[in-house]
Design a protein around this motif. Structure first.
Motif, PDB file in Angstrom:
ATOM      1  N   VAL A   9      -7.311  -9.038  -3.978  1.00 21.94           N
ATOM      2  CA  VAL A   9      -6.662  -7.737  -3.825  1.00 21.94           C
ATOM      3  C   VAL A   9      -5.740  -7.801  -2.621  1.00 21.94           C
ATOM      4  N   VAL A  38      -4.172  -0.797  -7.828  1.00 27.62           N
ATOM      5  CA  VAL A  38      -4.522  -2.035  -7.103  1.00 27.62           C
ATOM      6  C   VAL A  38      -3.462  -3.072  -7.409  1.00 27.62           C
ATOM      7  N   ALA A  42      -4.434  -1.570  -2.090  1.00 32.48           N
ATOM      8  CA  ALA A  42      -5.092  -0.562  -2.911  1.00 32.48           C
ATOM      9  C   ALA A  42      -4.606   0.800  -2.490  1.00 32.48           C
ATOM     10  N   LEU A  95      -6.803   4.926  -9.977  1.00 33.17           N
ATOM     11  CA  LEU A  95      -6.988   3.542  -9.535  1.00 33.17           C
ATOM     12  C   LEU A  95      -5.626   2.866  -9.509  1.00 33.17           C
ATOM     13  N   ALA A 140     -12.117  -2.356  -5.027  1.00 32.83           N
ATOM     14  CA  ALA A 140     -10.743  -1.952  -5.309  1.00 32.83           C
ATOM     15  C   ALA A 140     -10.315  -0.776  -4.451  1.00 32.83           C
ATOM     16  N   THR A 142       0.837  -1.209   0.000  1.00 29.30           N
ATOM     17  CA  THR A 142       0.000   0.000   0.000  1.00 29.30           C
ATOM     18  C   THR A 142       0.868   1.253   0.000  1.00 29.30           C
TER      19      THR A 142
END
Length: 755
Positions: free
Chosen positions: A115, A107, A118, A105, A158, A90
């Motif tokens: 996932v 991810v 994100a 976005l 997401a 992250t």
């Protein structure tokens, strides 16, 4: 009332018509060229702006692709991804976002489509329905750039803010999927990054700076505009029509005129397809047509004003030119009318040194010539009257001579022993001589003027009249000969067509000869010769056997007696050979000769024929050279008869060759036939004797040896045998010495072999 215009008016109207057509053509071509130029410029502007818009649209995705690809090759990133360290990943995504702030976005997904991290926080091990672009990147192990439509539910999972409370919404995203490949080549996961286009209703400022307010670059999501290059205050509602959507959904580029709000635009629309090739949106460039229309209107006004001024000036010039040119022409017209009335002394005064002056001079010369010719015509008229009287007298003389000739022709036709029937172009009888009257048993008045079909019904001689009734007008200059039997009579019918002076069909002439008695006499002669020959052959065969027995077994004979017996034996053989030839020709004519057709080798037949004639050739010191090989194909024929033909040709070659010479036997294939030739070195046969070669009872005298004995039937028999084999026999002369007789025999075919 019919209007009459003078030459000045006609010339003026002609010039005006030419000017009108010229200006109309020029105006049309100018407007067409202007429109084409404007259209070309418009298309070029559309293509240039679309290319620039496409580069701006894909430019940020390309930057994100290379940035992420450069980062994921790091060992640290691959190790943390393998350890599923969501917190570290992250933080890494946030550092990437610092470099790529336009990417909304970010991810990280593992190979099981869960996932791991994100941008907006850790959603570790959250199961998602991975987009096709992620699956395609993992499967192909290469970065994929595409435009995708993601659902609000996927965006929420997401970790993108603002979509969890709107799960039914959709977002158009410029997506980059970069797979993370380990050192062993395996896929450790995938980094999915994207620019949510719905968050940027105004396209980059570069497009506005380049395009201006006259050009709109629009981005649509399934036909609904989501972004534009124009300022928000200048936008109007915009949705693609179903017709345009149908073209884009097929993956094709749309070009055409569309209305956006209250303005008309020339538009080029490029479809945006996702990773599966499905239509998700479009990128379009629209240019306002107001400037083009205004420019076209201004150019048209200038052109029309120039054309109007040009026509006014041209009208004035045409009026003065027609007035100047038509003055001398009017004077010429007046002088021509006076000459027409008979005044041949009329002349025109002209001092111009141009075409009009030349015309005046030529007019005066013409008037002088007319005056001279009028005097000549008057003198010749009297001469023509005298010649006409002489011509009438000559016609009377020729008519009288023609009547005499017609009388002679009628006398000849009347005295002919053959029937003569003449028809006109409609096949109606115009002449029917006495011999025809006797043959058909009809009087002339019942026949003359009747059609051939009617004559056939009256006489019953339809077979005789068919050759005439069947002739068509286009068969002019053609005739024919036919032998038919009608009512027990054997008739020879000869037909010939008549043509007029143009070569067209003008009628038919038919001569009919009754040969019944002649054929009866000929048949009786043939039967008599055949009977006598048969009766003579039997005792001659016995005499030959007896003489041969005496010569071979009687040792007590004296030389004189043996010599006399040898002469008798040789003459007996000669008589038997002559009688055999007579019987052969008689059998051929009567159809009694039987042929045994089968495949035979022409080389073997040549050997047999040479052996048979060898002793005769040696007696005259003549060498026979046989070059016929075994390589030739088989022929279909009667071996005995073919040997008879070759033996006869060899016998003649030896007979007419000087002693000590050579006779050649050759054969070669020509098409579907084998050609066999016998060549000697004797004197060439004269032209006058060549017509006798293949006729019965015809012999040729040799200047060195005089007339050589024989019946004159040998070549006639050869001709009949060869023709029964569907071949032909012919003669060829050398330039100085030598004669060649050749005949053809067909090569055996598949149907012959089966038979």
């Amino acid at each position: 009332m019919q209007l009459r215009f003078g030459i000045r008016t006609k010339l003026l109207l002609s010039i005006l018509a030419i000017l009108l057509v010229s200006y109309s053509t020029l105006l049309y071509s100018t407007m067409k060229t202007l429109n084409a130029s404007l259209r070309t410029e418009l298309d070029r502007n559309l293509a240039t702006n679309l290319k620039f818009a496409r580069s701006q649209y894909l430019g940020q995705a390309q930057i994100a692709k290379f940035s992420v690809m450069h980062s994921v090759v790091s060992q640290t990133v691959q190790q943390r991804l393998a350890e599923r360290d969501g917190a570290w990943l992250t933080q890494r995504l946030k550092s990437w976002h610092t470099v790529l702030p336009f990417m909304d976005l970010l991810v990280v997904v593992d190979p099981q489509e869960k996932v791991l991290a994100a941008l907006q926080g850790t959603v570790e091990n959250a199961a998602i329905d991975a987009p096709a672009v992620v699956k395609q990147a993992i499967a192909s192990k290469r970065a994929v750039i595409s435009t995708e439509i993601f659902s609000g539910e996927f965006m929420c999972r997401a970790g993108v803010e603002g979509y969890c409370d709107r799960p039914e919404s959709e977002a158009l995203v410029a997506t980059v999927a970069v797979p993370v490949i380990g050192s062993d080549g395996g896929v450790l996961g995938c980094v999915l990054t994207g620019d949510i286009l719905n968050h940027h209703p105004t396209l980059p400022s570069q497009l506005q700076e380049v395009s201006g307010n006259a050009v709109e670059v629009t981005l649509t999501q399934r036909g609904l505009r989501v972004a534009s290059s124009l300022p928000e205050r200048a936008r109007e509602s915009y949705t693609l029509s179903p017709k345009v959507l149908d073209v884009l959904e097929r993956g094709e580029v749309y070009r055409g005129r569309t209305d956006i709000g209250s303005k008309s635009y020339e538009t080029i629309i490029d479809p945006l397809l996702n990773s599966r090739g499905e239509f998700v949106g479009s990128l379009s460039v629209a240019i306002s047509t107001e400037t083009v229309i205004n420019s076209r209107r201004e150019n048209l006004q200038n052109i029309l004003a120039s054309a109007f001024l040009g026509i006014i000036c041209s009208f004035g010039l045409a009026f003065f030119a027609s007035r100047h040119l038509t003055g001398p022409l009017r004077q010429l017209a007046a002088s021509a009318r006076r000459i027409e009335e008979g005044d041949l002394d009329q002349r025109v005064v002209g001092h111009q040194r141009d075409e009009v002056g030349m015309l005046a001079s030529s007019f005066n010369n013409m008037a002088e010539s007319l005056k001279e010719r009028d005097g000549i015509i008057n003198r010749k008229t009297s001469d023509l009257q005298e010649l006409n009287e002489q011509l009438e007298r000559m016609v009377e003389q020729r008519t009288s001579a023609l009547s005499v000739e017609m009388g002679r022709l009628e006398a000849v036709l009347t005295s002919l022993a053959e029937g003569v029937v003449v028809t006109d172009r409609d096949n109606r009888v115009v002449l029917f001589n006495p011999a025809a009257q006797q043959l058909f048993e009809l009087v002339p008045h019942r026949v003359i003027g009747q059609s051939i079909e009617r004559l056939c019904e009256m006489t019953g001689f339809c077979n005789v009249l068919d050759p005439v009734s069947e002739k068509k007008p286009w068969e002019a200059q053609r005739g024919g000969k036919k032998e038919i039997t009608v009512k027990g009579k054997r008739l020879h019918v000869n037909t010939a067509t008549l043509g007029d002076e143009t070569g067209e069909f003008a009628g038919m002439v038919m001569s009919i000869r009754d040969v019944t008695k002649e054929e009866q006499v000929d048949r009786m002669k043939t039967e008599f010769i055949s009977t006598v020959s048969h009766e003579l052959k039997t005792p001659l065969t016995s005499i030959k056997g007896s003489l041969q027995l005496l010569l071979t077994r009687s040792k007590w004979l004296t030389d004189t007696e043996r010599q006399l017996l040898t002469v008798c034996f040789r003459n007996t053989q000669r008589l038997i050979r002559l009688i055999s030839e007579i019987l052969d020709i008689s059998g051929i004519e009567s159809g009694g000769m039987i042929f045994n057709f089968k495949p035979v080798c022409i080389g073997e037949l040549a050997v047999y024929a040479v052996e048979e004639i060898k002793s005769y050739a040696m007696g005259r010191d003549i060498t026979i050279v046989n070059t016929v090989g075994e390589h030739l194909p088989m022929v279909f024929g009667d071996s005995d008869r073919l040997i008879q033909v070759m033996t006869n040709l060899l016998s003649n070659a030896v007979k007419f060759s000087p002693e000590g010479k050579v006779v050649m036997v050759t054969a070669e294939q020509e098409g579907n036939y084998v050609v066999i030739s016998v060549a000697d070195r004797g004197r060439v046969i004269q032209w006058s004797d060549r017509d006798k070669l293949f006729k019965k009872f015809q012999q040729i005298e040799c200047s060195e040896r005089g007339k050589i004995g024989g019946t004159g039937l040998g070549l006639a028999i050869c001709k009949e045998i060869v023709e029964r084999h569907h071949g032909r026999i012919f003669y060829t002369a050398a330039k100085e010495y030598g004669n060649t007789f050749s005949f053809t025999v067909p090569i055996i075919g598949e149907t012959d072999a089966k038979g």
